[in-house]
Design a protein around this motif. Sequence first.
Motif, PDB file in Angstrom:
ATOM      1  N   MET A   1     -71.054  31.661 -36.894  1.00 11.25           N
ATOM      2  CA  MET A   1     -71.288  33.241 -37.111  1.00 11.25           C
ATOM      3  C   MET A   1     -72.810  33.558 -36.692  1.00 11.25           C
ATOM      4  SD  MET A   1     -70.450  36.296 -37.467  1.00 11.25           S
ATOM      5  CE  MET A   1     -71.826  37.549 -37.506  1.00 11.25           C
ATOM      6  N   LYS A   2     -73.580  32.851 -37.436  1.00  9.26           N
ATOM      7  CA  LYS A   2     -75.060  33.016 -37.143  1.00  9.26           C
ATOM      8  C   LYS A   2     -75.636  32.977 -35.912  1.00  9.26           C
ATOM      9  CE  LYS A   2     -76.657  31.767 -41.965  1.00  9.26           C
ATOM     10  NZ  LYS A   2     -77.423  30.879 -42.696  1.00  9.26           N
ATOM     11  N   ASN A   3     -74.810  32.255 -34.822  1.00 14.66           N
ATOM     12  CA  ASN A   3     -74.922  32.326 -33.536  1.00 14.66           C
ATOM     13  C   ASN A   3     -74.896  33.643 -33.102  1.00 14.66           C
ATOM     14  OD1 ASN A   3     -75.826  29.705 -33.705  1.00 14.66           O
ATOM     15  ND2 ASN A   3     -73.613  28.904 -33.029  1.00 14.66           N
ATOM     16  N   THR A   4     -74.111  34.652 -33.451  1.00 13.24           N
ATOM     17  CA  THR A   4     -73.989  36.053 -32.955  1.00 13.24           C
ATOM     18  C   THR A   4     -75.062  36.973 -33.415  1.00 13.24           C
ATOM     19  OG1 THR A   4     -72.828  36.886 -34.824  1.00 13.24           O
ATOM     20  CG2 THR A   4     -71.423  35.873 -33.199  1.00 13.24           C
ATOM     21  N   ILE A   5     -75.946  36.476 -34.171  1.00 11.38           N
ATOM     22  CA  ILE A   5     -77.120  37.445 -34.664  1.00 11.38           C
ATOM     23  C   ILE A   5     -78.408  36.773 -33.843  1.00 11.38           C
ATOM     24  CG2 ILE A   5     -78.060  38.472 -36.331  1.00 11.38           C
ATOM     25  CD1 ILE A   5     -75.753  38.463 -37.815  1.00 11.38           C
ATOM     26  N   ALA A   6     -79.016  37.309 -33.089  1.00 10.65           N
ATOM     27  CA  ALA A   6     -80.347  36.749 -32.544  1.00 10.65           C
ATOM     28  C   ALA A   6     -81.405  37.072 -33.699  1.00 10.65           C
ATOM     29  CB  ALA A   6     -80.696  37.560 -31.314  1.00 10.65           C
ATOM     30  N   ILE A   7     -81.867  35.907 -34.045  1.00 10.40           N
ATOM     31  CA  ILE A   7     -83.045  35.623 -34.861  1.00 10.40           C
ATOM     32  C   ILE A   7     -84.023  34.923 -34.293  1.00 10.40           C
ATOM     33  CG2 ILE A   7     -84.055  34.773 -37.029  1.00 10.40           C
ATOM     34  CD1 ILE A   7     -82.366  37.230 -37.616  1.00 10.40           C
ATOM     35  N   LEU A   8     -85.371  35.567 -33.847  1.00 10.92           N
ATOM     36  CA  LEU A   8     -86.471  34.974 -33.483  1.00 10.92           C
ATOM     37  C   LEU A   8     -87.046  33.949 -34.267  1.00 10.92           C
ATOM     38  CD1 LEU A   8     -87.826  37.969 -31.358  1.00 10.92           C
ATOM     39  CD2 LEU A   8     -86.121  36.335 -30.669  1.00 10.92           C
ATOM     40  N   ALA A   9     -87.402  32.766 -33.731  1.00 10.94           N
ATOM     41  CA  ALA A   9     -88.313  31.949 -34.671  1.00 10.94           C
ATOM     42  C   ALA A   9     -89.528  32.239 -34.622  1.00 10.94           C
ATOM     43  CB  ALA A   9     -88.063  30.380 -34.379  1.00 10.94           C
ATOM     44  N   LEU A  10     -90.012  33.091 -35.286  1.00 11.18           N
ATOM     45  CA  LEU A  10     -91.163  33.812 -35.349  1.00 11.18           C
ATOM     46  C   LEU A  10     -92.047  33.937 -36.595  1.00 11.18           C
ATOM     47  CD1 LEU A  10     -89.858  36.954 -33.603  1.00 11.18           C
ATOM     48  CD2 LEU A  10     -89.979  34.848 -32.844  1.00 11.18           C
ATOM     49  N   LYS A  52     -67.591  49.973 -39.960  1.00 10.01           N
ATOM     50  CA  LYS A  52     -67.152  49.463 -40.914  1.00 10.01           C
ATOM     51  C   LYS A  52     -65.930  48.471 -40.516  1.00 10.01           C
ATOM     52  CE  LYS A  52     -64.922  50.992 -45.609  1.00 10.01           C
ATOM     53  NZ  LYS A  52     -66.027  50.298 -46.495  1.00 10.01           N
ATOM     54  N   VAL A  53     -66.186  47.032 -41.050  1.00 14.41           N
ATOM     55  CA  VAL A  53     -65.351  46.139 -40.382  1.00 14.41           C
ATOM     56  C   VAL A  53     -64.403  45.502 -41.264  1.00 14.41           C
ATOM     57  CG1 VAL A  53     -67.035  45.369 -38.898  1.00 14.41           C
ATOM     58  CG2 VAL A  53     -67.077  44.328 -40.972  1.00 14.41           C
ATOM     59  N   GLY A  54     -64.322  45.808 -42.483  1.00 15.28           N
ATOM     60  CA  GLY A  54     -63.419  45.550 -43.881  1.00 15.28           C
ATOM     61  C   GLY A  54     -63.701  46.469 -45.044  1.00 15.28           C
ATOM     62  N   ASP A  55     -62.569  46.348 -45.901  1.00 14.19           N
ATOM     63  CA  ASP A  55     -62.923  47.216 -47.098  1.00 14.19           C
ATOM     64  C   ASP A  55     -64.412  47.212 -47.953  1.00 14.19           C
ATOM     65  OD1 ASP A  55     -60.226  48.084 -46.900  1.00 14.19           O
ATOM     66  OD2 ASP A  55     -59.378  46.423 -48.004  1.00 14.19           O
ATOM     67  N   SER A  56     -64.723  45.902 -47.745  1.00 13.10           N
ATOM     68  CA  SER A  56     -66.065  45.800 -48.351  1.00 13.10           C
ATOM     69  C   SER A  56     -67.339  45.616 -47.827  1.00 13.10           C
ATOM     70  CB  SER A  56     -66.056  44.597 -49.491  1.00 13.10           C
ATOM     71  OG  SER A  56     -64.784  44.905 -50.422  1.00 13.10           O
ATOM     72  N   ASP A 104     -71.954  46.747 -28.581  1.00 11.47           N
ATOM     73  CA  ASP A 104     -70.463  46.622 -28.858  1.00 11.47           C
ATOM     74  C   ASP A 104     -69.940  45.075 -28.971  1.00 11.47           C
ATOM     75  OD1 ASP A 104     -70.489  49.472 -28.665  1.00 11.47           O
ATOM     76  OD2 ASP A 104     -70.069  49.241 -26.301  1.00 11.47           O
ATOM     77  N   LYS A 105     -70.879  44.408 -28.376  1.00 10.48           N
ATOM     78  CA  LYS A 105     -70.312  42.773 -28.834  1.00 10.48           C
ATOM     79  C   LYS A 105     -70.560  42.569 -29.995  1.00 10.48           C
ATOM     80  CE  LYS A 105     -71.605  41.378 -23.975  1.00 10.48           C
ATOM     81  NZ  LYS A 105     -72.693  40.632 -22.975  1.00 10.48           N
ATOM     82  N   TYR A 106     -71.753  42.796 -30.696  1.00 14.29           N
ATOM     83  CA  TYR A 106     -72.054  42.372 -32.047  1.00 14.29           C
ATOM     84  C   TYR A 106     -70.725  43.013 -32.767  1.00 14.29           C
ATOM     85  CZ  TYR A 106     -74.240  42.874 -36.720  1.00 14.29           C
ATOM     86  OH  TYR A 106     -74.567  42.644 -38.011  1.00 14.29           O
ATOM     87  N   LYS A 111     -65.787  42.004 -36.260  1.00 13.30           N
ATOM     88  CA  LYS A 111     -64.721  42.245 -36.715  1.00 13.30           C
ATOM     89  C   LYS A 111     -63.723  41.341 -36.603  1.00 13.30           C
ATOM     90  CE  LYS A 111     -64.949  47.191 -35.558  1.00 13.30           C
ATOM     91  NZ  LYS A 111     -64.604  48.374 -34.756  1.00 13.30           N
ATOM     92  N   LYS A 112     -63.935  40.257 -35.711  1.00 11.49           N
ATOM     93  CA  LYS A 112     -63.301  38.725 -35.094  1.00 11.49           C
ATOM     94  C   LYS A 112     -63.308  37.864 -36.556  1.00 11.49           C
ATOM     95  CE  LYS A 112     -62.561  39.125 -30.304  1.00 11.49           C
ATOM     96  NZ  LYS A 112     -63.111  38.371 -28.862  1.00 11.49           N
ATOM     97  N   ASP A 113     -64.550  37.794 -37.070  1.00  8.16           N
ATOM     98  CA  ASP A 113     -64.723  36.918 -38.034  1.00  8.16           C
ATOM     99  C   ASP A 113     -64.505  37.484 -39.561  1.00  8.16           C
ATOM    100  OD1 ASP A 113     -65.585  34.827 -36.383  1.00  8.16           O
ATOM    101  OD2 ASP A 113     -67.605  36.046 -36.167  1.00  8.16           O
ATOM    102  N   ASP A 114     -63.071  37.658 -39.575  1.00  9.88           N
ATOM    103  CA  ASP A 114     -62.819  38.258 -40.888  1.00  9.88           C
ATOM    104  C   ASP A 114     -62.675  37.316 -42.036  1.00  9.88           C
ATOM    105  OD1 ASP A 114     -60.764  37.023 -39.803  1.00  9.88           O
ATOM    106  OD2 ASP A 114     -59.137  38.318 -40.307  1.00  9.88           O
ATOM    107  N   GLU A 115     -62.659  36.079 -41.864  1.00  8.77           N
ATOM    108  CA  GLU A 115     -62.864  35.106 -42.769  1.00  8.77           C
ATOM    109  C   GLU A 115     -64.161  35.279 -43.528  1.00  8.77           C
ATOM    110  OE1 GLU A 115     -62.057  31.333 -41.388  1.00  8.77           O
ATOM    111  OE2 GLU A 115     -59.935  31.706 -40.626  1.00  8.77           O
ATOM    112  N   LEU A 116     -65.372  35.713 -42.931  1.00  9.12           N
ATOM    113  CA  LEU A 116     -66.493  35.732 -43.535  1.00  9.12           C
ATOM    114  C   LEU A 116     -66.570  36.806 -44.572  1.00  9.12           C
ATOM    115  CD1 LEU A 116     -68.981  35.389 -40.615  1.00  9.12           C
ATOM    116  CD2 LEU A 116     -68.813  33.727 -42.497  1.00  9.12           C
ATOM    117  N   TYR A 117     -66.113  37.886 -44.537  1.00  7.47           N
ATOM    118  CA  TYR A 117     -65.939  38.842 -45.380  1.00  7.47           C
ATOM    119  C   TYR A 117     -64.577  39.367 -46.300  1.00  7.47           C
ATOM    120  CZ  TYR A 117     -64.449  41.447 -41.101  1.00  7.47           C
ATOM    121  OH  TYR A 117     -63.694  41.725 -40.130  1.00  7.47           O
TER     122      TYR A 117
END
Length: 274
Positions: A1-10, A52-56, A104-106, A111-117
Motif C-alpha cells: 500500500m505504501k508504494n501507492t503513496i509517493a514519499i521523497l527521501a528527503l 470517502k472510501v469507507g465508513d470510517s 484519480d489513480k490514488y 478504494k481497492k485496498d479495503d483490507e487496510l481500513y
Amino acid sequence: MKNTIAILALSSFFAFSACKKKDVTENSIEKTENQKSYEFIVDSVKAQGSTKVGDSLSVTFSSKLLVFPGLKDKALLDSIYFNEKGLSDFSKTGMQKYLEEEKDKYFISMKKDDELYSDLGHVQEWFSHSNMKLKSNANDYMHIQYSAEAYIGGAHGEYGFSERVFDLKKNRKLELKDITSMPNNKLEALLMKNIDKTKGNASDADGEVKNSEMLLVEKIPASDNFYFDDKNLYFHYSPYEITAYAAGDIVIPVSWEELKGTLNEEFKERMKIK
C-alpha cells in the motif's frame, strides 16, 4: 500500500529561514541575478480533492508542480520531474492533465485496498501531499525543493524533502563533484563537526536536544541532497535518514572556507567565491 503513496527521501522549513534564502514568487517572470537578456518564466499547476472510501475513512490528495515554459531541453526536464515517471508532456495543459490522472489513480488504489481500513475502529483522515518550490535562480543555477508527506494510519505520518540544483547553462542536474573535489571521508568529518550548527527540533524536560544526540548513524554521508548560497554548501536529511524521527529533518552547513582549495574553478567563478 505504501508504494501507492509517493514519499521523497528527503529539511526543515525552519532551516531554510535560517539560511536566509528568499523564495522566488511563482506565476511570475524572474531574471537571473547576472541580468541575462532572457526572461525566466515560472508557472504552476495543482490538483487536489478528497473522497470517502469507507465508513470510517476519508482520503485527501494534493499535488503541485512547477511549470517552466522557457525550458525546452528534454533531458533537463526529465531530470527536473524525476519523480513523475509517467510525465512526458511538459506543457501546462499536459501537466495539469497528468496531475488529475494521478489524483484519480490514488483514489482508485485506496478504494481497492479495503483490507487496510475495514476495521479501523474510529474515523480517520488519510492523505498524500506533494509540492515543488523554486527556492532560487542565480548565476544560472536553479534550486528546486521537492517535498512530500503522507499519513496512512499509525502513530504519525511520513514526510521528506529533496533538494536539486540544475545548471541551466549545461542543461543538467548539478552533481557534488561539480562543486568540490574533497574526498568523501573528509566531507563526512565536516558534516559530523557541523551537525549542531543548525538548531535542533527535539526537546526534553531540560530543553533543546542537540542533533548530535539524536544520531542513528556513525558517519553522516555526503548525499546528493544538497543546495548552496553565497556562504555555504548545505546538506539536507529527512527524518530517519541520519537521526530519530523526533529530530525532524536536518540541514547541515559546510562553509566555502572549509572547502577552500577543493572548489571547482568554474563553479567558484560563477558563484563569485573569493
